[in-house]
Write a protein that holds these residues in place. Structure first.
Motif, PDB file in Angstrom:
ATOM      1  N   MET A   1      14.028   6.407 -22.656  1.00  0.00           N
ATOM      2  CA  MET A   1      13.051   5.519 -23.254  1.00  0.00           C
ATOM      3  C   MET A   1      13.615   4.106 -23.407  1.00  0.00           C
ATOM      4  N   SER A   2      14.929   3.913 -23.220  1.00  0.00           N
ATOM      5  CA  SER A   2      15.539   2.605 -23.452  1.00  0.00           C
ATOM      6  C   SER A   2      15.000   1.525 -22.518  1.00  0.00           C
ATOM      7  N   ILE A   3      14.598   1.875 -21.299  1.00  0.00           N
ATOM      8  CA  ILE A   3      14.036   0.884 -20.385  1.00  0.00           C
ATOM      9  C   ILE A   3      12.725   0.325 -20.935  1.00  0.00           C
ATOM     10  N   TYR A   4      12.067   1.086 -21.803  1.00  0.00           N
ATOM     11  CA  TYR A   4      10.789   0.673 -22.387  1.00  0.00           C
ATOM     12  C   TYR A   4      10.949  -0.040 -23.728  1.00  0.00           C
ATOM     13  N   LYS A   5      12.164  -0.123 -24.241  1.00  0.00           N
ATOM     14  CA  LYS A   5      12.383  -0.680 -25.579  1.00  0.00           C
ATOM     15  C   LYS A   5      11.798  -2.083 -25.716  1.00  0.00           C
ATOM     16  N   GLY A   6      12.060  -2.956 -24.762  1.00  0.00           N
ATOM     17  CA  GLY A   6      11.588  -4.336 -24.855  1.00  0.00           C
ATOM     18  C   GLY A   6      10.078  -4.437 -24.933  1.00  0.00           C
ATOM     19  N   ILE A   7       9.402  -3.759 -24.048  1.00  0.00           N
ATOM     20  CA  ILE A   7       7.940  -3.856 -24.044  1.00  0.00           C
ATOM     21  C   ILE A   7       7.337  -3.186 -25.274  1.00  0.00           C
ATOM     22  N   LEU A   8       7.941  -2.098 -25.731  1.00  0.00           N
ATOM     23  CA  LEU A   8       7.428  -1.437 -26.936  1.00  0.00           C
ATOM     24  C   LEU A   8       7.680  -2.291 -28.177  1.00  0.00           C
ATOM     25  N   ASP A   9       8.815  -2.975 -28.222  1.00  0.00           N
ATOM     26  CA  ASP A   9       9.077  -3.905 -29.326  1.00  0.00           C
ATOM     27  C   ASP A   9       8.075  -5.063 -29.282  1.00  0.00           C
ATOM     28  N   ASN A  10       7.769  -5.542 -28.083  1.00  0.00           N
ATOM     29  CA  ASN A  10       6.796  -6.620 -27.911  1.00  0.00           C
ATOM     30  C   ASN A  10       5.439  -6.175 -28.451  1.00  0.00           C
ATOM     31  N   ILE A  11       5.008  -4.997 -28.074  1.00  0.00           N
ATOM     32  CA  ILE A  11       3.725  -4.467 -28.551  1.00  0.00           C
ATOM     33  C   ILE A  11       3.734  -4.330 -30.067  1.00  0.00           C
ATOM     34  N   ALA A  12       4.843  -3.830 -30.615  1.00  0.00           N
ATOM     35  CA  ALA A  12       4.950  -3.589 -32.066  1.00  0.00           C
ATOM     36  C   ALA A  12       4.865  -4.879 -32.876  1.00  0.00           C
ATOM     37  N   ARG A  13       5.136  -6.032 -32.236  1.00  0.00           N
ATOM     38  CA  ARG A  13       4.986  -7.310 -32.947  1.00  0.00           C
ATOM     39  C   ARG A  13       3.517  -7.626 -33.228  1.00  0.00           C
ATOM     40  N   ILE A  28       2.075   5.046 -17.598  1.00  0.00           N
ATOM     41  CA  ILE A  28       1.476   4.226 -16.530  1.00  0.00           C
ATOM     42  C   ILE A  28       2.440   3.173 -15.992  1.00  0.00           C
ATOM     43  N   LEU A  29       3.622   3.063 -16.595  1.00  0.00           N
ATOM     44  CA  LEU A  29       4.567   2.020 -16.196  1.00  0.00           C
ATOM     45  C   LEU A  29       5.366   2.438 -14.964  1.00  0.00           C
ATOM     46  N   LYS A  30       5.398   1.557 -13.996  1.00  0.00           N
ATOM     47  CA  LYS A  30       6.178   1.765 -12.778  1.00  0.00           C
ATOM     48  C   LYS A  30       7.388   0.838 -12.841  1.00  0.00           C
ATOM     49  N   THR A  31       8.580   1.412 -12.722  1.00  0.00           N
ATOM     50  CA  THR A  31       9.820   0.637 -12.760  1.00  0.00           C
ATOM     51  C   THR A  31      10.150   0.151 -11.350  1.00  0.00           C
ATOM     52  N   THR A  32      10.369  -1.161 -11.207  1.00  0.00           N
ATOM     53  CA  THR A  32      10.640  -1.746  -9.893  1.00  0.00           C
ATOM     54  C   THR A  32      11.801  -2.723  -9.991  1.00  0.00           C
ATOM     55  N   GLU A  48      -2.085  -6.471  -7.780  1.00  0.00           N
ATOM     56  CA  GLU A  48      -2.431  -5.152  -8.320  1.00  0.00           C
ATOM     57  C   GLU A  48      -1.850  -4.887  -9.699  1.00  0.00           C
ATOM     58  N   TYR A  49      -0.784  -5.610 -10.061  1.00  0.00           N
ATOM     59  CA  TYR A  49      -0.043  -5.272 -11.270  1.00  0.00           C
ATOM     60  C   TYR A  49       0.068  -6.431 -12.257  1.00  0.00           C
ATOM     61  N   ARG A  50       0.070  -6.072 -13.511  1.00  0.00           N
ATOM     62  CA  ARG A  50       0.541  -6.937 -14.594  1.00  0.00           C
ATOM     63  C   ARG A  50       2.013  -6.552 -14.712  1.00  0.00           C
ATOM     64  N   ASN A  51       2.914  -7.518 -14.642  1.00  0.00           N
ATOM     65  CA  ASN A  51       4.352  -7.259 -14.579  1.00  0.00           C
ATOM     66  C   ASN A  51       5.044  -7.731 -15.841  1.00  0.00           C
ATOM     67  N   TYR A  52       5.944  -6.913 -16.336  1.00  0.00           N
ATOM     68  CA  TYR A  52       6.740  -7.231 -17.525  1.00  0.00           C
ATOM     69  C   TYR A  52       8.202  -7.269 -17.097  1.00  0.00           C
ATOM     70  N   ILE A  53       8.911  -8.325 -17.476  1.00  0.00           N
ATOM     71  CA  ILE A  53      10.303  -8.497 -17.067  1.00  0.00           C
ATOM     72  C   ILE A  53      11.230  -7.825 -18.080  1.00  0.00           C
ATOM     73  N   VAL A  54      11.953  -6.808 -17.611  1.00  0.00           N
ATOM     74  CA  VAL A  54      12.965  -6.126 -18.424  1.00  0.00           C
ATOM     75  C   VAL A  54      14.278  -6.896 -18.333  1.00  0.00           C
ATOM     76  N   GLN A 107       5.722  -2.424 -14.023  1.00  0.00           N
ATOM     77  CA  GLN A 107       4.439  -2.804 -13.456  1.00  0.00           C
ATOM     78  C   GLN A 107       3.342  -1.882 -13.979  1.00  0.00           C
ATOM     79  N   MET A 108       2.192  -2.500 -14.307  1.00  0.00           N
ATOM     80  CA  MET A 108       1.038  -1.763 -14.808  1.00  0.00           C
ATOM     81  C   MET A 108      -0.144  -2.059 -13.912  1.00  0.00           C
ATOM     82  N   LYS A 109      -0.709  -1.025 -13.292  1.00  0.00           N
ATOM     83  CA  LYS A 109      -1.884  -1.203 -12.442  1.00  0.00           C
ATOM     84  C   LYS A 109      -3.083  -1.591 -13.295  1.00  0.00           C
ATOM     85  N   TYR A 110      -3.903  -2.457 -12.755  1.00  0.00           N
ATOM     86  CA  TYR A 110      -5.101  -2.935 -13.449  1.00  0.00           C
ATOM     87  C   TYR A 110      -5.958  -1.767 -13.942  1.00  0.00           C
TER      88      TYR A 110
END
Length: 191
Positions: A1-13, A28-32, A48-54, A107-110
């Motif tokens: 779950m550590s790869i998702y920590k940043g985006i989950l912290d962002n959401i939690a704000r 739904i998250l694709k790691t690239t 196709e994707y909304r992209n979040y930078i880890v 990456q998150m597909k629309y």
């Protein structure tokens, strides 16, 4: 779950998700991984994707009819990027998105985001709040571009985002600020 920590912290704000909602979202998250100078988005293809930078740095830019690059956004860790017009309207992209460093993105597909947002109200609220803040920033940037000198825009950016200004090539920053790299050199030499 550590790869998702940043985006989950962002959401939690912005909102609180239950454990089940977090699991649905991360499913739904694709790691690239993308290499420096690799394109993630190119004109003519639907974004196709909304992209979040880890990890890493990415720029989104437009190439005008004369072949001049105009950087419209620069992102590092904990930032989103895409060609939003293409992504939201399902039309061919007009922008390029290029890695400035070797990067890791989520990456998150629309369709996946839309489906989850139809069922998970806090997630829908999160994306709405995030986009509203991005629009507010964009409007502030437009006013800055039309009302401030190139030197004022440079120092404003460097002071607000030193962690970005110190990582990206000077020509990218110049393109983003709408000034020449030589102007940046002159501004820096006067400080």
């Amino acid at each position: 779950m550590s790869i998702y920590k940043g985006i989950l912290d962002n959401i939690a704000r912005y909102v609180k998700l239950t454990d089940d909602e977090i699991n649905e979202f991360t499913s739904i998250l694709k790691t690239t991984r993308i290499k420096k100078r690799q394109f993630v988005i190119q004109p003519g293809f639907v974004s196709e994707y909304r992209n979040y930078i880890v990890e890493g740095a990415v720029r989104v830019f437009y190439l005008d009819d004369l072949g001049k690059e105009h950087t419209v956004s620069i992102g590092i860790e904990d930032w989103f990027f895409t060609d939003f017009h293409s992504y939201l309207n399902r039309t061919p992209a007009e922008y390029y998105a290029e890695a400035l460093e070797d990067s890791l993105i989520l990456q998150m597909k629309y369709e996946d985001v839309e489906e989850l947002c139809s069922r998970i109200h806090p997630l829908c609220q999160y994306f709405r709040l995030y986009i509203e803040r991005a629009l507010s920033y964009s409007n502030t940037r437009v006013i800055s571009n039309i009302s401030k000198t190139s030197e004022e825009r440079y120092w404003e950016y460097v002071n607000k985002y030193p962690q970005i200004a110190n990582r990206i090539p000077q020509y990218v920053l110049a393109s983003y600020l709408g000034i020449s790299p030589e102007s940046i050199s002159r501004i820096r030499s006067r400080s």
